[in-house]
Scaffold this motif. Structure first.
Motif, PDB file in Angstrom:
ATOM      1  N   ALA A  98      44.070  29.402  51.344  1.00  0.00           N
ATOM      2  CA  ALA A  98      42.963  28.496  51.644  1.00  0.00           C
ATOM      3  C   ALA A  98      42.188  28.208  50.371  1.00  0.00           C
ATOM      4  CB  ALA A  98      42.035  29.103  52.692  1.00  0.00           C
ATOM      5  N   LEU A  99      41.556  27.046  50.354  1.00  0.00           N
ATOM      6  CA  LEU A  99      40.651  26.684  49.267  1.00  0.00           C
ATOM      7  C   LEU A  99      39.221  26.955  49.724  1.00  0.00           C
ATOM      8  CD1 LEU A  99      40.015  25.308  46.548  1.00  0.00           C
ATOM      9  CD2 LEU A  99      40.008  23.122  47.787  1.00  0.00           C
ATOM     10  N   TRP A 100      38.470  27.658  48.886  1.00  0.00           N
ATOM     11  CA  TRP A 100      37.075  27.972  49.188  1.00  0.00           C
ATOM     12  C   TRP A 100      36.212  27.484  48.041  1.00  0.00           C
ATOM     13  CZ3 TRP A 100      34.733  33.599  49.173  1.00  0.00           C
ATOM     14  CH2 TRP A 100      33.410  33.545  49.619  1.00  0.00           C
ATOM     15  N   GLN A 101      35.359  26.491  48.329  1.00  0.00           N
ATOM     16  CA  GLN A 101      34.374  26.079  47.332  1.00  0.00           C
ATOM     17  C   GLN A 101      33.167  26.987  47.492  1.00  0.00           C
ATOM     18  OE1 GLN A 101      33.155  21.961  47.289  1.00  0.00           O
ATOM     19  NE2 GLN A 101      31.820  22.276  45.527  1.00  0.00           N
ATOM     20  N   LEU A 102      33.083  27.967  46.622  1.00  0.00           N
ATOM     21  CA  LEU A 102      32.051  28.992  46.729  1.00  0.00           C
ATOM     22  C   LEU A 102      30.678  28.458  46.347  1.00  0.00           C
ATOM     23  CD1 LEU A 102      31.546  32.016  47.319  1.00  0.00           C
ATOM     24  CD2 LEU A 102      32.076  32.473  44.924  1.00  0.00           C
ATOM     25  N   SER A 103      30.652  27.555  45.384  1.00  0.00           N
ATOM     26  CA  SER A 103      29.398  26.936  44.955  1.00  0.00           C
ATOM     27  C   SER A 103      29.743  25.593  44.323  1.00  0.00           C
ATOM     28  CB  SER A 103      28.666  27.833  43.954  1.00  0.00           C
ATOM     29  OG  SER A 103      29.364  27.873  42.722  1.00  0.00           O
ATOM     30  N   SER A 104      28.719  24.928  43.768  1.00  0.00           N
ATOM     31  CA  SER A 104      28.964  23.626  43.141  1.00  0.00           C
ATOM     32  C   SER A 104      29.807  23.739  41.883  1.00  0.00           C
ATOM     33  CB  SER A 104      27.626  22.950  42.814  1.00  0.00           C
ATOM     34  OG  SER A 104      26.869  23.767  41.934  1.00  0.00           O
ATOM     35  N   ALA A 105      29.972  24.959  41.371  1.00  0.00           N
ATOM     36  CA  ALA A 105      30.737  25.137  40.135  1.00  0.00           C
ATOM     37  C   ALA A 105      31.683  26.330  40.215  1.00  0.00           C
ATOM     38  CB  ALA A 105      29.787  25.299  38.952  1.00  0.00           C
ATOM     39  N   GLN A 106      32.188  26.626  41.417  1.00  0.00           N
ATOM     40  CA  GLN A 106      33.153  27.726  41.538  1.00  0.00           C
ATOM     41  C   GLN A 106      34.069  27.473  42.727  1.00  0.00           C
ATOM     42  OE1 GLN A 106      31.437  31.636  41.576  1.00  0.00           O
ATOM     43  NE2 GLN A 106      33.412  32.673  41.570  1.00  0.00           N
ATOM     44  N   TRP A 107      35.361  27.493  42.459  1.00  0.00           N
ATOM     45  CA  TRP A 107      36.380  27.297  43.480  1.00  0.00           C
ATOM     46  C   TRP A 107      37.316  28.497  43.485  1.00  0.00           C
ATOM     47  CZ3 TRP A 107      33.944  23.466  41.036  1.00  0.00           C
ATOM     48  CH2 TRP A 107      33.570  22.331  41.761  1.00  0.00           C
ATOM     49  N   GLN A 108      37.680  28.940  44.682  1.00  0.00           N
ATOM     50  CA  GLN A 108      38.574  30.083  44.842  1.00  0.00           C
ATOM     51  C   GLN A 108      39.806  29.656  45.649  1.00  0.00           C
ATOM     52  OE1 GLN A 108      35.877  31.776  42.962  1.00  0.00           O
ATOM     53  NE2 GLN A 108      36.729  33.555  44.022  1.00  0.00           N
ATOM     54  N   ILE A 109      40.954  30.206  45.297  1.00  0.00           N
ATOM     55  CA  ILE A 109      42.119  30.149  46.176  1.00  0.00           C
ATOM     56  C   ILE A 109      42.227  31.521  46.824  1.00  0.00           C
ATOM     57  CG2 ILE A 109      44.601  29.804  46.370  1.00  0.00           C
ATOM     58  CD1 ILE A 109      43.068  27.297  45.559  1.00  0.00           C
ATOM     59  N   VAL A 110      42.226  31.540  48.143  1.00  0.00           N
ATOM     60  CA  VAL A 110      42.166  32.776  48.911  1.00  0.00           C
ATOM     61  C   VAL A 110      43.467  32.942  49.687  1.00  0.00           C
ATOM     62  CG1 VAL A 110      40.924  34.052  50.703  1.00  0.00           C
ATOM     63  CG2 VAL A 110      39.661  32.620  49.080  1.00  0.00           C
ATOM     64  N   GLU A 111      43.994  34.148  49.674  1.00  0.00           N
ATOM     65  CA  GLU A 111      45.249  34.463  50.353  1.00  0.00           C
ATOM     66  C   GLU A 111      44.976  35.333  51.580  1.00  0.00           C
ATOM     67  OE1 GLU A 111      49.252  35.955  48.424  1.00  0.00           O
ATOM     68  OE2 GLU A 111      47.916  37.674  48.764  1.00  0.00           O
ATOM     69  N   TRP A 112      45.735  35.087  52.641  1.00  0.00           N
ATOM     70  CA  TRP A 112      45.698  35.930  53.839  1.00  0.00           C
ATOM     71  C   TRP A 112      47.054  36.602  53.987  1.00  0.00           C
ATOM     72  CZ3 TRP A 112      42.986  38.103  57.702  1.00  0.00           C
ATOM     73  CH2 TRP A 112      43.632  38.447  58.879  1.00  0.00           C
ATOM     74  N   GLY A 113      47.026  37.896  54.238  1.00  0.00           N
ATOM     75  CA  GLY A 113      48.254  38.621  54.499  1.00  0.00           C
ATOM     76  C   GLY A 113      48.011  39.709  55.527  1.00  0.00           C
ATOM     77  N   ALA A 114      49.006  40.018  56.325  1.00  0.00           N
ATOM     78  CA  ALA A 114      48.886  41.040  57.357  1.00  0.00           C
ATOM     79  C   ALA A 114      50.125  41.918  57.374  1.00  0.00           C
ATOM     80  CB  ALA A 114      48.675  40.414  58.727  1.00  0.00           C
ATOM     81  N   HIS A 115      49.930  43.189  57.733  1.00  0.00           N
ATOM     82  CA  HIS A 115      51.024  44.147  57.809  1.00  0.00           C
ATOM     83  C   HIS A 115      51.028  44.784  59.190  1.00  0.00           C
ATOM     84  CE1 HIS A 115      53.551  47.634  56.901  1.00  0.00           C
ATOM     85  NE2 HIS A 115      52.627  48.381  57.511  1.00  0.00           N
ATOM     86  N   ALA A 116      52.206  44.905  59.763  1.00  0.00           N
ATOM     87  CA  ALA A 116      52.393  45.624  61.026  1.00  0.00           C
ATOM     88  C   ALA A 116      53.398  46.740  60.790  1.00  0.00           C
ATOM     89  CB  ALA A 116      52.891  44.688  62.118  1.00  0.00           C
ATOM     90  N   PRO A 117      53.118  47.956  61.273  1.00  0.00           N
ATOM     91  CA  PRO A 117      54.050  49.075  61.046  1.00  0.00           C
ATOM     92  C   PRO A 117      55.358  48.888  61.805  1.00  0.00           C
ATOM     93  CG  PRO A 117      52.255  49.715  62.509  1.00  0.00           C
ATOM     94  CD  PRO A 117      51.928  48.342  62.019  1.00  0.00           C
TER      95      PRO A 117
END
Length: 235
Positions: free
Chosen positions: A216-235
């Protein structure tokens, strides 16, 4: 892990004024949560609602004030434990979800190589959720083997994480406004989203859960952008 007294685990210290959280983060959330952050929060809600964690107990690591947490998701669990070092965040979290009984633990599971082992040991029957904290953890950059230790320690648990993988002070290319496609490696993702000479920070967390279930793209502020990853583990 060798036997040790239960009170020997590393304890959280106050992070009220940390650069990546604390008071500054709460003020930013107050300003942007319903505007700049709204598309990202909606995507996190979708990830959480699709995560089938089959336990009655949920442990959340580093949720801050719970700005991206979804109440319908939290209500699935009979017991919720939060490991959060910011005392103001703990207060905000309880006020955001007054209908939920939330208990607070003291374990610092991001402290040193044994932190994840303590997490598994103290909460053996719980599902674990890392709430945008691992991409900020110094352990990932200070110890190249820390991530492998995390996976090994938690292999018998249901656990999931959303975390920063890349960040920059300039916006990514326009086509990344849509949900991001999976990437084979961090270099491919970075060059897809930005062009030289942009300075892009690698948070050393790509593929952290062992699989990549979303970006996902997250615009954290007017001058900061993050690319965020989601991951999940199942035993």
């Amino acid at each position: 892990m060798p036997d040790a007294p239960a009170n020997a685990y590393p304890k959280l210290r106050s992070h009220l004024f940390d650069d990546s959280g604390g008071v500054g983060y709460h003020l930013r959330a107050l300003r942007h949560r319903h505007t700049l952050w709204a598309p990202f929060i909606a995507q996190v809600a979708g990830w959480l609602n699709a995560w089938q964690a089959p336990t009655a107990h949920l442990v959340i690591i580093g949720p801050s004030g719970g700005y991206a947490l979804d109440e319908a998701f939290l209500e699935r669990f009979a017991r919720i434990t939060v490991l959060e070092p910011d005392p103001l965040a703990r207060l905000i979290l309880s006020r955001r979800f007054p209908g939920l009984r939330i208990e607070h633990g003291e374990l610092d599971c991001l402290s040193g190589r044994e932190g994840p082992q303590w997490l598994a040991r103290l909460y053996p029957g719980a599902s674990l959720l890392f709430a945008n904290v691992l991409g900020q953890s110094p352990a990932l950059t200070e110890d190249p083997r820390w991530t492998d230790g995390l996976r090994a320690a938690l292999q018998a648990h249901h656990w999931a994480s959303w975390h920063d993988v890349l960040s920059a002070a300039t916006p990514p290319l326009a086509d990344t406004d849509r949900p991001l496609e999976p990437a084979a490696d961090i270099t491919t993702l970075a060059t897809r989203c930005w062009r030289w000479p942009t300075e892009v920070c690698d948070h050393d967390s790509f593929g952290l859960a062992g699989r990549q279930d979303g970006l996902a793209l997250w615009q954290l502020s007017s001058a900061q952008w993050q690319i965020v990853e989601w991951g999940a583990h199942a035993p």
